[in-house]
Write a protein that holds these residues in place. Structure first.
Motif, mmCIF file in Angstrom:
data_model
loop_
_atom_site.group_PDB
_atom_site.id
_atom_site.type_symbol
_atom_site.label_atom_id
_atom_site.label_comp_id
_atom_site.label_asym_id
_atom_site.label_seq_id
_atom_site.Cartn_x
_atom_site.Cartn_y
_atom_site.Cartn_z
ATOM 1 N N TYR A 6 0.606 -1.523 -0.092
ATOM 2 C CA TYR A 6 -0.448 -0.159 -0.213
ATOM 3 C C TYR A 6 0.813 1.074 -0.102
ATOM 4 O O TYR A 6 0.582 2.410 -0.823
ATOM 5 C CB TYR A 6 -0.887 -0.078 0.933
ATOM 6 C CG TYR A 6 -2.002 1.627 1.628
ATOM 7 C CD1 TYR A 6 -2.698 1.061 -0.161
ATOM 8 C CD2 TYR A 6 -1.712 2.282 2.187
ATOM 9 C CE1 TYR A 6 -3.732 2.003 -0.079
ATOM 10 C CE2 TYR A 6 -2.789 3.214 2.435
ATOM 11 C CZ TYR A 6 -3.676 3.407 1.181
ATOM 12 O OH TYR A 6 -4.709 4.402 1.167
ATOM 13 N N LEU A 7 2.135 1.273 0.796
ATOM 14 C CA LEU A 7 2.505 1.991 1.063
ATOM 15 C C LEU A 7 3.121 2.499 -0.411
ATOM 16 O O LEU A 7 3.803 4.155 -0.853
ATOM 17 C CB LEU A 7 3.710 2.163 1.807
ATOM 18 C CG LEU A 7 4.543 3.423 2.216
ATOM 19 C CD1 LEU A 7 3.932 3.896 2.983
ATOM 20 C CD2 LEU A 7 5.742 2.961 3.491
ATOM 21 N N SER A 8 4.105 1.832 -1.386
ATOM 22 C CA SER A 8 4.702 1.846 -2.962
ATOM 23 C C SER A 8 3.286 2.128 -3.123
ATOM 24 O O SER A 8 3.976 3.295 -4.420
ATOM 25 C CB SER A 8 4.889 0.484 -2.639
ATOM 26 O OG SER A 8 4.997 0.428 -4.214
ATOM 27 N N ALA A 9 2.384 1.880 -3.535
ATOM 28 C CA ALA A 9 0.822 2.300 -4.484
ATOM 29 C C ALA A 9 0.823 3.941 -3.387
ATOM 30 O O ALA A 9 1.021 4.295 -5.102
ATOM 31 C CB ALA A 9 0.225 1.853 -4.470
ATOM 32 N N LEU A 10 0.827 3.852 -3.170
ATOM 33 C CA LEU A 10 0.627 5.361 -2.994
ATOM 34 C C LEU A 10 1.599 6.309 -2.683
ATOM 35 O O LEU A 10 1.760 7.297 -3.554
ATOM 36 C CB LEU A 10 0.765 5.968 -0.912
ATOM 37 C CG LEU A 10 -0.266 4.779 -0.372
ATOM 38 C CD1 LEU A 10 -1.034 5.534 1.273
ATOM 39 C CD2 LEU A 10 -1.903 5.796 -1.254
ATOM 40 N N LYS A 11 3.056 5.829 -2.408
ATOM 41 C CA LYS A 11 4.488 6.676 -2.914
ATOM 42 C C LYS A 11 3.926 7.020 -5.147
ATOM 43 O O LYS A 11 4.534 8.190 -5.476
ATOM 44 C CB LYS A 11 5.816 6.299 -2.649
ATOM 45 C CG LYS A 11 5.802 6.388 -1.902
ATOM 46 C CD LYS A 11 6.787 5.533 -0.729
ATOM 47 C CE LYS A 11 7.248 5.132 0.251
ATOM 48 N NZ LYS A 11 8.473 4.541 0.739
ATOM 49 N N LYS A 12 3.582 5.951 -5.636
ATOM 50 C CA LYS A 12 3.466 6.309 -7.358
ATOM 51 C C LYS A 12 2.198 6.765 -6.854
ATOM 52 O O LYS A 12 2.760 7.243 -8.309
ATOM 53 C CB LYS A 12 3.447 4.604 -7.829
ATOM 54 C CG LYS A 12 4.200 3.180 -8.072
ATOM 55 C CD LYS A 12 3.632 2.078 -8.452
ATOM 56 C CE LYS A 12 4.816 1.437 -7.808
ATOM 57 N NZ LYS A 12 4.701 -0.581 -8.400
ATOM 58 N N LEU A 13 1.677 7.076 -6.448
ATOM 59 C CA LEU A 13 0.616 7.753 -7.051
ATOM 60 C C LEU A 13 0.926 9.633 -6.935
ATOM 61 O O LEU A 13 0.060 10.415 -7.119
ATOM 62 C CB LEU A 13 -1.236 7.992 -6.474
ATOM 63 C CG LEU A 13 -1.645 6.581 -6.775
ATOM 64 C CD1 LEU A 13 -2.764 5.911 -5.438
ATOM 65 C CD2 LEU A 13 -2.524 6.355 -7.832
ATOM 66 N N ILE A 51 -4.275 2.916 7.641
ATOM 67 C CA ILE A 51 -4.420 3.383 6.621
ATOM 68 C C ILE A 51 -4.042 4.734 5.912
ATOM 69 O O ILE A 51 -3.552 5.439 5.736
ATOM 70 C CB ILE A 51 -5.803 3.158 5.646
ATOM 71 C CG1 ILE A 51 -5.623 1.769 5.129
ATOM 72 C CG2 ILE A 51 -5.869 4.699 5.256
ATOM 73 C CD1 ILE A 51 -7.702 1.603 4.583
ATOM 74 N N ARG A 52 -4.623 5.933 7.655
ATOM 75 C CA ARG A 52 -4.157 7.300 8.201
ATOM 76 C C ARG A 52 -2.608 7.231 8.552
ATOM 77 O O ARG A 52 -1.926 7.969 7.476
ATOM 78 C CB ARG A 52 -5.011 7.631 9.104
ATOM 79 C CG ARG A 52 -4.820 9.072 8.987
ATOM 80 C CD ARG A 52 -5.884 9.734 10.557
ATOM 81 N NE ARG A 52 -5.316 8.980 12.165
ATOM 82 C CZ ARG A 52 -6.122 7.663 12.434
ATOM 83 N NH1 ARG A 52 -7.580 7.648 11.671
ATOM 84 N NH2 ARG A 52 -5.789 6.971 13.255
ATOM 85 N N LYS A 53 -1.978 6.556 9.123
ATOM 86 C CA LYS A 53 -1.057 6.255 9.542
ATOM 87 C C LYS A 53 -0.084 5.848 7.692
ATOM 88 O O LYS A 53 0.981 7.152 7.810
ATOM 89 C CB LYS A 53 -0.474 5.582 10.167
ATOM 90 C CG LYS A 53 -0.858 5.318 11.747
ATOM 91 C CD LYS A 53 -0.357 6.770 11.716
ATOM 92 C CE LYS A 53 -0.277 7.547 13.667
ATOM 93 N NZ LYS A 53 -0.217 8.798 13.703
ATOM 94 N N LEU A 54 -0.778 5.596 6.989
ATOM 95 C CA LEU A 54 0.339 5.030 6.111
ATOM 96 C C LEU A 54 0.737 6.317 4.893
ATOM 97 O O LEU A 54 1.534 6.933 4.291
ATOM 98 C CB LEU A 54 0.242 3.922 5.299
ATOM 99 C CG LEU A 54 0.284 2.737 5.467
ATOM 100 C CD1 LEU A 54 -0.155 1.093 5.440
ATOM 101 C CD2 LEU A 54 2.487 1.846 6.667
ATOM 102 N N ARG A 55 -1.086 6.473 4.761
ATOM 103 C CA ARG A 55 -1.114 8.251 3.920
ATOM 104 C C ARG A 55 -0.093 8.909 4.344
ATOM 105 O O ARG A 55 0.334 10.086 3.819
ATOM 106 C CB ARG A 55 -2.886 8.303 4.159
ATOM 107 C CG ARG A 55 -2.717 7.832 3.176
ATOM 108 C CD ARG A 55 -4.725 7.672 3.451
ATOM 109 N NE ARG A 55 -6.004 7.015 2.766
ATOM 110 C CZ ARG A 55 -6.880 7.514 2.704
ATOM 111 N NH1 ARG A 55 -7.567 8.077 2.770
ATOM 112 N NH2 ARG A 55 -7.676 6.599 1.373
ATOM 113 N N GLU A 56 0.016 9.478 6.176
ATOM 114 C CA GLU A 56 1.152 10.087 6.691
ATOM 115 C C GLU A 56 1.725 10.222 6.378
ATOM 116 O O GLU A 56 2.667 10.940 6.018
ATOM 117 C CB GLU A 56 0.753 10.428 8.112
ATOM 118 C CG GLU A 56 -0.888 10.942 8.459
ATOM 119 C CD GLU A 56 -1.043 10.885 9.838
ATOM 120 O OE1 GLU A 56 -0.107 10.247 10.609
ATOM 121 O OE2 GLU A 56 -2.181 10.804 10.199
ATOM 122 N N LYS A 57 2.385 8.598 6.126
ATOM 123 C CA LYS A 57 4.367 8.701 6.122
ATOM 124 C C LYS A 57 3.861 9.279 4.482
ATOM 125 O O LYS A 57 5.702 9.227 4.263
ATOM 126 C CB LYS A 57 4.829 6.649 6.341
ATOM 127 C CG LYS A 57 5.838 6.565 6.177
ATOM 128 C CD LYS A 57 6.093 5.335 6.927
ATOM 129 C CE LYS A 57 7.587 5.339 6.557
ATOM 130 N NZ LYS A 57 7.964 4.245 6.961
#
Length: 78
Positions: free
Chosen positions: A25-32, A69-75
């Protein structure tokens, strides 16, 4: 007789599954973050959010999915 044989291998597996999903999920968010139009990353993020809110996730861990989810988005936002 209750012998302690060390960490529960099933709990270790459950933790590994959740940890891998969080990393994905973290990887996908970074790509986004780099490319908000990345459809594959968006699909992966959505699938993982669905997993985090699934019954299966609830069997694996007691960690609140919205908190995770919130913590990963914050990261990623930092």
């Amino acid at each position: 007789m209750n012998k302690n044989y060390g960490p529960d291998p099933y709990q270790n597996l459950a933790n590994a599954i959740v940890a891998q999903a969080a990393q994905d999920y973290l990887s996908a968010l970074k790509k986004l973050k780099k490319n908000p139009r990345n459809r594959m990353a968006m699909d992966e993020a959505m699938q993982l959010e669905h997993f985090f809110h699934s019954g299966w996730y609830g069997v694996l861990t007691n960690v609140d999915p919205d908190y995770l989810i919130r913590k990963l988005r914050e990261k990623v936002a930092a």
